[in-house]
Scaffold this motif. Structure first.
Motif, PDB file in Angstrom:
ATOM      1  N   SER A  12     -53.518  -2.173   8.934  1.00  0.00           N
ATOM      2  CA  SER A  12     -54.358  -3.301   8.534  1.00  0.00           C
ATOM      3  C   SER A  12     -55.009  -3.895   9.778  1.00  0.00           C
ATOM      4  CB  SER A  12     -53.518  -4.363   7.808  1.00  0.00           C
ATOM      5  OG  SER A  12     -54.302  -5.477   7.460  1.00  0.00           O
TER       6      SER A  12
ATOM      7  N   ILE B 222     -53.527  -9.721   7.273  1.00  0.00           N
ATOM      8  CA  ILE B 222     -52.950  -8.616   8.059  1.00  0.00           C
ATOM      9  C   ILE B 222     -51.456  -8.834   8.226  1.00  0.00           C
ATOM     10  CG2 ILE B 222     -52.991  -7.397  10.261  1.00  0.00           C
ATOM     11  CD1 ILE B 222     -56.006  -9.422   9.202  1.00  0.00           C
TER      12      ILE B 222
ATOM     13  N   ARG C  72     -49.558  -8.220   4.938  1.00  0.00           N
ATOM     14  CA  ARG C  72     -49.391  -6.799   4.608  1.00  0.00           C
ATOM     15  C   ARG C  72     -48.232  -6.175   5.401  1.00  0.00           C
ATOM     16  NH1 ARG C  72     -53.236  -4.059   1.701  1.00  0.00           N
ATOM     17  NH2 ARG C  72     -55.226  -5.135   1.316  1.00  0.00           N
ATOM     18  N   VAL C  73     -48.127  -6.546   6.677  1.00  0.00           N
ATOM     19  CA  VAL C  73     -47.054  -5.985   7.501  1.00  0.00           C
ATOM     20  C   VAL C  73     -45.703  -6.547   7.064  1.00  0.00           C
ATOM     21  CG1 VAL C  73     -46.112  -5.846   9.840  1.00  0.00           C
ATOM     22  CG2 VAL C  73     -48.573  -5.524   9.467  1.00  0.00           C
TER      23      VAL C  73
ATOM     24  N   GLY D 117     -50.289  -3.623  12.184  1.00  0.00           N
ATOM     25  CA  GLY D 117     -51.381  -4.566  12.004  1.00  0.00           C
ATOM     26  C   GLY D 117     -52.067  -4.847  13.329  1.00  0.00           C
TER      27      GLY D 117
ATOM     28  N   THR E  38     -54.292  -7.999  14.728  1.00  0.00           N
ATOM     29  CA  THR E  38     -54.700  -9.319  14.285  1.00  0.00           C
ATOM     30  C   THR E  38     -54.579 -10.369  15.378  1.00  0.00           C
ATOM     31  OG1 THR E  38     -54.234 -11.058  12.644  1.00  0.00           O
ATOM     32  CG2 THR E  38     -52.359  -9.823  13.463  1.00  0.00           C
TER      33      THR E  38
END
Length: 245
Positions: free
Chosen positions: A54, A90, A93-94, A102, A104
């Motif tokens: 992500s 992000i 999602r992780v 990720g 970010t």
């Protein structure tokens, strides 16, 4: 029924039309067998079939995509699934294990994540030259009556910066749309400098420099879940990103 693959009427045997078709199909079969053998070897080495990554849309994408392309060529049996997300998405999602890695600037739960700063991105507040002239912008107060284009975040702890609290806001959830809106002269906002190099050089955009509104750098981090051990190939990708971002 027998089919001739070679024409032997001449000095040297030549492939017939049937022979050419058989030869071309044989090459495809052999290539497929080679790919299957490579896939089988990757399984024996415990290499994962796919990795989900992500990436924050403000990240230096040309550089990242180059890294992903080269890495994918070195590891053809592992598919890289990329999603381009915004702000806290992000990290979510992780944390929820939808992505192994990720990229970010937003971090809210350092206790659950391995966080490695890898690069920075300069976010530049800009406005189209036409809008700047039309609204006769001379100071920060003049911005209050012009829509500030802002990426909205579902997470209430989402990071915000460079906001004019008393100003007008236009909240959207797509970085590319934000860019298009600013280019079209419908408002102003922060954009990563690497995404507006040409427009700045051609003086199509004006950089805003006031007491609270000015360019600033954001740190871009690699993140992964501390309790979710990366697979063999994902770990190699993690190291590659640490080294080359």
């Amino acid at each position: 029924m027998e089919v001739d693959l070679f024409d032997r009427s001449g000095y040297r045997p030549e492939l017939t039309d049937h022979g050419k078709a058989f030869y071309e199909r044989s090459l495809k079969v052999l290539q497929g067998m080679t790919e299957l053998e490579g896939l089988s070897q990757s399984f024996r080495k415990q290499q994962e079939p796919e990795i989900s990554i992500s990436v924050d849309g403000i990240s230096p994408l040309p550089k990242l995509l180059h890294i992903f392309k080269n890495f994918g060529e070195k590891h053809p049996n592992t598919k890289l699934n990329l999603t381009f997300d915004i702000l806290s998405e992000i990290e979510r999602r992780v944390l929820e294990r939808e992505a192994q890695i990720g990229v970010t600037h937003f971090i809210s739960d350092k206790n659950a994540l391995d966080v490695v700063p890898v690069t920075t991105v300069k976010m530049v507040p800009v406005m189209s030259k036409e809008l700047f002239k039309e609204r006769k912008v001379k100071n920060q107060k003049d911005l209050l009556e012009i829509d500030q284009i802002v990426i909205g975040d579902k997470n209430p702890r989402g990071a915000s910066f460079g906001l004019l609290d008393e100003g007008r806001k236009w909240r959207i959830n797509d970085n590319n749309f934000k860019r298009d809106i600013i280019f079209a002269g419908l408002g102003w906002g922060h954009l990563p400098d690497h995404s507006i190099v040409r427009e700045l050089a051609e003086k199509k955009l004006v950089v805003l420099e006031f007491e609270d509104i000015h360019p600033r750098e954001l740190v871009i981090n690699l993140i992964r879940h501390k309790r979710h051990q990366l697979g063999v190939v994902a770990n190699l990708l993690w190291e590659e990103l640490k080294k080359n971002c």
